[in-house]
Scaffold this active site. Structure first.
Site, PDB file in Angstrom:
ATOM      1  CE1 TYR A 172      20.377  32.656  -0.870  1.00  0.00           C
ATOM      2  CE2 TYR A 172      22.674  33.324  -1.635  1.00  0.00           C
ATOM      3  CZ  TYR A 172      21.776  32.537  -0.522  1.00  0.00           C
ATOM      4  OH  TYR A 172      22.050  32.342   0.593  1.00  0.00           O
ATOM      5  CE1 TYR A 182      24.844  32.717  -4.814  1.00  0.00           C
ATOM      6  CE2 TYR A 182      25.001  34.888  -5.283  1.00  0.00           C
ATOM      7  CZ  TYR A 182      24.706  33.599  -5.782  1.00  0.00           C
ATOM      8  OH  TYR A 182      23.454  33.304  -6.777  1.00  0.00           O
TER       9      TYR A 182
END
Ligand code: NAI
Length: 286
Positions: A172, A182
């Site tokens: 990612y 995140y």
């Protein structure tokens, strides 16, 4: 004969692992999967009860067959690594041989070799905490489950992978650009995964003629992503800002994996391929 693929990290029909399995099956590969021990019973019983039949349909109308489902926990390499409380936990006690080393021994016994390895798993217990609030435990747990799990899988599988084989993992963009939300060391874990992709491409390429690539995927409403808590916002952001203004489907990632695993990609290794509607190319939101 067709190619044989082992896909680690399939426990329902919503994630990237399932979509990759389907694309590989559609291209003629035999599919075997590794499922996280705590998710194994529900996955197997749902599959048996036909709950996934609609999403098993391949382009030719047939249903994807999963030849075998192995229990696995990618944070443990061998039985000596498993702590007592996990060993005796009732979700683990019912199954055996789920450490990476035992898993690969079982696959070797059952099938002899594989051609394609897919790592489609991640876990970070403190993912919802900013990095500056993450504990050492949380950070190392994220790295263990999301990065070293791949090194360990490839290390154990590579001796039984046929030359010309291919290994793929999912990453990612939070590894290289700031994605608030995140957290918990997951951004660090993805940075490690991408760096390891390059180093392992060299080592596995030289020694075993295996290609190693990663797919940097855009946002998908998977079980894991819903647990992070900001997935709808990321999907909306991509729709508003990416060059291609459409929702990303898991199948688009699956098809890229099938390409990377195929001879069409015979000169591609050590690469991180974006499958994100082009969002990575933007410098500002618009
Ligand atoms: P998912 O929930 O379908 O897959 C994650 C899997 O990891 C689950 O099946 C879970 O049971 C398994 N797992 C967790 N800990 C494990 C362990 N210790 N041992 C074995 N299995 C374990 O979710 P998703 O999102 O499809 O995730 C697959 C990969 O895609 C992950 O690497 C994720 O970081 C990556 N990815 C996901 C994006 C998204 O928006 N969903 C975006 C970019 C990358």
């Amino acid at each position: 004969r067709g190619k044989r693929a082992f896909i680690a990290g399939v426990a329902d029909d919503n994630g990237y692992g399932w979509a990759i399995a389907k694309s590989l099956a559609a291209a003629g590969a035999e599919i075997i999967v590794g499922t996280w021990v705590p998710a194994l019973n529900i996955f197997e019983s749902s599959l048996r009860r036909g709950k996934f039949d609609e999403s098993r349909v391949l382009p030719d109308g047939s249903l994807m067959e999963i030849t075998k489902i192995y229990p696995m926990d990618a944070v443990y390499d061998s039985p000596e690594d498993v702590p007592e409380d996990v060993k005796t936990n009732k979700r683990y006690a019912g199954t055996s041989k789920w450490t990476v080393q035992e898993l690969v021994e079982s696959v070797k016994q059952d099938f002899g070799s594989i051609d394609i390895l897919v790592h489609s798993l991640a876990n970070g217990p403190e993912v919802s905490k900013p990095l500056l609030e993450t504990s050492r435990y949380g950070y190392l747990a994220a790295i263990s489950a999301s990065s070293y799990s791949y090194v360990s899988l490839l290390k154990h599988f590579v001796p039984i992978m046929n030359p010309g084989g291919s290994s793929i993992s999912l990453t990612y963009i939070a590894s290289e650009r700031i994605i608030p939300g995140y957290g918990g060391g997951m951004s660090s874990a993805k940075a490690a995964l991408e760096s390891d992709t390059r180093v392992m491409a060299f080592e596995a390429g030289r020694k075993h003629k295996i290609r190693v690539n990663a797919i940097s995927a855009g946002p998908l409403r998977s079980r894991a992503a819903k647990a992070i808590g900001f997935i709808d916002m990321m999907i909306d952001y991509s729709l508003a800002n990416a060059p291609l203004q459409k929702e990303l489907s898991a199948e688009e990632v699956g098809n890229t994996a099938a390409f990377l695993a195929s001879p069409l990609a015979s000169a591609i290794t050590g690469a991180v391929v974006y499958v994100d509607n082009g969002l990575n190319a933007m410098g500002v939101g618009v």
